[in-house]
Design a protein around this motif. Sequence first.
Motif, PDB file in Angstrom:
ATOM      1  N   LEU A  50       0.819  -1.203   0.000  1.00  0.00           N
ATOM      2  CA  LEU A  50       0.000   0.000   0.000  1.00  0.00           C
ATOM      3  C   LEU A  50       0.856   1.257   0.000  1.00  0.00           C
ATOM      4  O   LEU A  50       0.557   2.237  -0.678  1.00  0.00           O
ATOM      5  N   THR A  51       1.934   1.220   0.781  1.00  0.00           N
ATOM      6  CA  THR A  51       2.843   2.365   0.811  1.00  0.00           C
ATOM      7  C   THR A  51       3.469   2.594  -0.563  1.00  0.00           C
ATOM      8  O   THR A  51       3.588   3.735  -1.030  1.00  0.00           O
ATOM      9  N   LEU A  52       3.854   1.513  -1.227  1.00  0.00           N
ATOM     10  CA  LEU A  52       4.431   1.616  -2.561  1.00  0.00           C
ATOM     11  C   LEU A  52       3.429   2.188  -3.546  1.00  0.00           C
ATOM     12  O   LEU A  52       3.763   3.042  -4.380  1.00  0.00           O
ATOM     13  N   LEU A  53       2.177   1.743  -3.465  1.00  0.00           N
ATOM     14  CA  LEU A  53       1.150   2.175  -4.419  1.00  0.00           C
ATOM     15  C   LEU A  53       0.683   3.607  -4.188  1.00  0.00           C
ATOM     16  O   LEU A  53       0.090   4.216  -5.077  1.00  0.00           O
ATOM     17  N   GLU A  54       0.969   4.137  -3.006  1.00  0.00           N
ATOM     18  CA  GLU A  54       0.449   5.451  -2.640  1.00  0.00           C
ATOM     19  C   GLU A  54       0.876   6.539  -3.621  1.00  0.00           C
ATOM     20  O   GLU A  54       0.119   7.470  -3.919  1.00  0.00           O
ATOM     21  N   SER A  55       2.093   6.422  -4.161  1.00  0.00           N
ATOM     22  CA  SER A  55       2.597   7.450  -5.077  1.00  0.00           C
ATOM     23  C   SER A  55       2.272   7.138  -6.542  1.00  0.00           C
ATOM     24  O   SER A  55       2.795   7.794  -7.441  1.00  0.00           O
ATOM     25  N   LYS A  56       1.418   6.128  -6.785  1.00  0.00           N
ATOM     26  CA  LYS A  56       1.006   5.740  -8.141  1.00  0.00           C
ATOM     27  C   LYS A  56       2.208   5.418  -9.039  1.00  0.00           C
ATOM     28  O   LYS A  56       2.325   5.943 -10.157  1.00  0.00           O
ATOM     29  N   PRO A  57       3.107   4.549  -8.588  1.00  0.00           N
ATOM     30  CA  PRO A  57       4.265   4.209  -9.425  1.00  0.00           C
ATOM     31  C   PRO A  57       3.836   3.304 -10.581  1.00  0.00           C
ATOM     32  O   PRO A  57       2.748   2.719 -10.575  1.00  0.00           O
ATOM     33  N   LYS A  58       4.728   3.169 -11.545  1.00  0.00           N
ATOM     34  CA  LYS A  58       4.432   2.309 -12.686  1.00  0.00           C
ATOM     35  C   LYS A  58       4.757   0.864 -12.343  1.00  0.00           C
ATOM     36  O   LYS A  58       5.803   0.556 -11.782  1.00  0.00           O
ATOM     37  N   GLY A  59       3.826  -0.028 -12.672  1.00  0.00           N
ATOM     38  CA  GLY A  59       4.060  -1.455 -12.523  1.00  0.00           C
ATOM     39  C   GLY A  59       4.163  -2.104 -13.892  1.00  0.00           C
ATOM     40  O   GLY A  59       4.052  -1.445 -14.926  1.00  0.00           O
ATOM     41  N   LEU A  60       4.366  -3.412 -13.893  1.00  0.00           N
ATOM     42  CA  LEU A  60       4.448  -4.159 -15.146  1.00  0.00           C
ATOM     43  C   LEU A  60       3.716  -5.483 -14.992  1.00  0.00           C
ATOM     44  O   LEU A  60       3.960  -6.221 -14.032  1.00  0.00           O
ATOM     45  N   LEU A  61       2.806  -5.758 -15.918  1.00  0.00           N
ATOM     46  CA  LEU A  61       2.118  -7.038 -15.941  1.00  0.00           C
ATOM     47  C   LEU A  61       2.957  -8.028 -16.737  1.00  0.00           C
ATOM     48  O   LEU A  61       3.148  -7.869 -17.938  1.00  0.00           O
ATOM     49  N   VAL A  62       3.475  -9.036 -16.061  1.00  0.00           N
ATOM     50  CA  VAL A  62       4.165 -10.121 -16.751  1.00  0.00           C
ATOM     51  C   VAL A  62       3.106 -10.910 -17.521  1.00  0.00           C
ATOM     52  O   VAL A  62       2.017 -11.158 -16.998  1.00  0.00           O
ATOM     53  N   PRO A  63       3.365 -11.272 -18.776  1.00  0.00           N
ATOM     54  CA  PRO A  63       2.325 -11.983 -19.537  1.00  0.00           C
ATOM     55  C   PRO A  63       1.727 -13.160 -18.771  1.00  0.00           C
ATOM     56  O   PRO A  63       2.432 -13.886 -18.070  1.00  0.00           O
ATOM     57  N   VAL A  64       0.420 -13.302 -18.906  1.00  0.00           N
ATOM     58  CA  VAL A  64      -0.269 -14.444 -18.322  1.00  0.00           C
ATOM     59  C   VAL A  64       0.335 -15.731 -18.901  1.00  0.00           C
ATOM     60  O   VAL A  64       0.592 -15.826 -20.102  1.00  0.00           O
ATOM     61  N   ILE A  65       0.579 -16.697 -18.035  1.00  0.00           N
ATOM     62  CA  ILE A  65       1.178 -17.958 -18.477  1.00  0.00           C
ATOM     63  C   ILE A  65       0.089 -18.990 -18.752  1.00  0.00           C
ATOM     64  O   ILE A  65      -0.792 -19.213 -17.917  1.00  0.00           O
ATOM     65  N   LYS A  66       0.167 -19.608 -19.916  1.00  0.00           N
ATOM     66  CA  LYS A  66      -0.764 -20.674 -20.278  1.00  0.00           C
ATOM     67  C   LYS A  66      -0.046 -22.016 -20.167  1.00  0.00           C
ATOM     68  O   LYS A  66       1.077 -22.169 -20.641  1.00  0.00           O
ATOM     69  N   VAL A  67      -0.719 -22.982 -19.544  1.00  0.00           N
ATOM     70  CA  VAL A  67      -0.175 -24.336 -19.428  1.00  0.00           C
ATOM     71  C   VAL A  67      -0.847 -25.203 -20.482  1.00  0.00           C
ATOM     72  O   VAL A  67      -2.072 -25.327 -20.516  1.00  0.00           O
ATOM     73  N   ALA A  68      -0.049 -25.785 -21.358  1.00  0.00           N
ATOM     74  CA  ALA A  68      -0.583 -26.635 -22.427  1.00  0.00           C
ATOM     75  C   ALA A  68      -0.860 -28.041 -21.905  1.00  0.00           C
ATOM     76  O   ALA A  68      -0.468 -28.398 -20.789  1.00  0.00           O
ATOM     77  N   GLN A  99      -6.686   1.017 -12.454  1.00  0.00           N
ATOM     78  CA  GLN A  99      -6.263   1.378 -11.099  1.00  0.00           C
ATOM     79  C   GLN A  99      -4.748   1.454 -10.952  1.00  0.00           C
ATOM     80  O   GLN A  99      -4.237   2.258 -10.180  1.00  0.00           O
ATOM     81  N   PHE A 100      -4.021   0.621 -11.702  1.00  0.00           N
ATOM     82  CA  PHE A 100      -2.570   0.547 -11.561  1.00  0.00           C
ATOM     83  C   PHE A 100      -1.904   1.068 -12.838  1.00  0.00           C
ATOM     84  O   PHE A 100      -2.064   0.455 -13.900  1.00  0.00           O
ATOM     85  N   PRO A 101      -1.152   2.164 -12.760  1.00  0.00           N
ATOM     86  CA  PRO A 101      -0.403   2.612 -13.947  1.00  0.00           C
ATOM     87  C   PRO A 101       0.572   1.516 -14.373  1.00  0.00           C
ATOM     88  O   PRO A 101       1.381   1.048 -13.567  1.00  0.00           O
ATOM     89  N   LEU A 102       0.482   1.079 -15.623  1.00  0.00           N
ATOM     90  CA  LEU A 102       1.285  -0.051 -16.078  1.00  0.00           C
ATOM     91  C   LEU A 102       2.129   0.305 -17.292  1.00  0.00           C
ATOM     92  O   LEU A 102       1.716   1.101 -18.142  1.00  0.00           O
ATOM     93  N   ALA A 103       3.318  -0.299 -17.345  1.00  0.00           N
ATOM     94  CA  ALA A 103       4.155  -0.189 -18.534  1.00  0.00           C
ATOM     95  C   ALA A 103       3.446  -0.853 -19.708  1.00  0.00           C
ATOM     96  O   ALA A 103       2.523  -1.650 -19.536  1.00  0.00           O
ATOM     97  N   GLY A 104       3.871  -0.516 -20.913  1.00  0.00           N
ATOM     98  CA  GLY A 104       3.191  -0.981 -22.103  1.00  0.00           C
ATOM     99  C   GLY A 104       3.444  -2.444 -22.427  1.00  0.00           C
ATOM    100  O   GLY A 104       4.275  -3.122 -21.805  1.00  0.00           O
TER     101      GLY A 104
END
Length: 298
Positions: free
Chosen positions: A71-89, A111-116
């Motif tokens: 929560l403390t980290l998110l308070e300043s609205k930093p940029k996060g990164l979504l690692v691609p969803v992993i599919k199991v074959a 809600q979460f500023p994210l990298a492209g």
Amino acid sequence: MAVMTSSCSLFDWFETKADTSQSANTVLKKPSGWTFNHQWQVKNTHPSLESLVPDEYMTLTGQCSFSADMLTLLESKPKGLLVPVIKVASDLTLSPDFENSVRLYQILRSQFPLAGAGDSLEFYQTLLSSVEHTCPANMTREIDSCQFKKWMSFTGLGEENTVYDEDRLKRWYQSHSSVKYLIMGSSELFNSDALLSARYSANSRLISEQPISVREKSIRPYLGKVRFDWAVPGNGEQRPFISLGSCTLNWQELEKQRGLHGPGWIETTSLVEVNQVLLPYFIEFMSDATKAISRPSR
């Protein structure tokens, strides 16, 4: 008819401490955390799953829990990164699921500023390249540096038991310093050796050729429910990724049956299918969760 119950709690961000000197001073404390719970029912329209749990309806339970540090980290609205969803074959190999990655990204970025998407794909490629450059057994391509490491091992040097080439990850973090945290499908999966059975894309080569029994052992602990972690890089001797918060979704009736019959009751391939069925519902759940975390505490 769907049955829903929800609860949301954003615990005290600031608390006051009694002052025995009656000086009226206020003591500020860190936020204590945030949780969100949501349970609902959907009709079980998946014939292959009816043999596991014959109930007409599936009770789905979603929960998010963020630590005070997150929560403390998110308070300043930093940029996060979504690692691609992993599919199991069906053969228990891993690859990026771009379709569901886009769907989840569109929900989370409200809600979460994210990298492209380009940064997300580059990070995934860096992860797999970092796995390869630790020179695991049964690699599917030759890497010059691995020949050097093999020679070093004869001298008693260069023996490192790590999942990733940490230097490669550090260089990526340094060149993308605006990214302060990662959203990833189970940080424990990414801390394990499961990515040895990963592909850069659905139709590309594997990182390493592993027997099906080895692949099953490495991936099975992360199947049967959907979990995503909000994580930060570990430091040195710690695990590569440290979770500061998570959101999970499980199928209540299935969990009850697994508890009754034991962990080996269900085939791993069936657990793969369970994850495929649950993932769209998890994305739906995240739509509610992101709205809840944006609401101020009352």
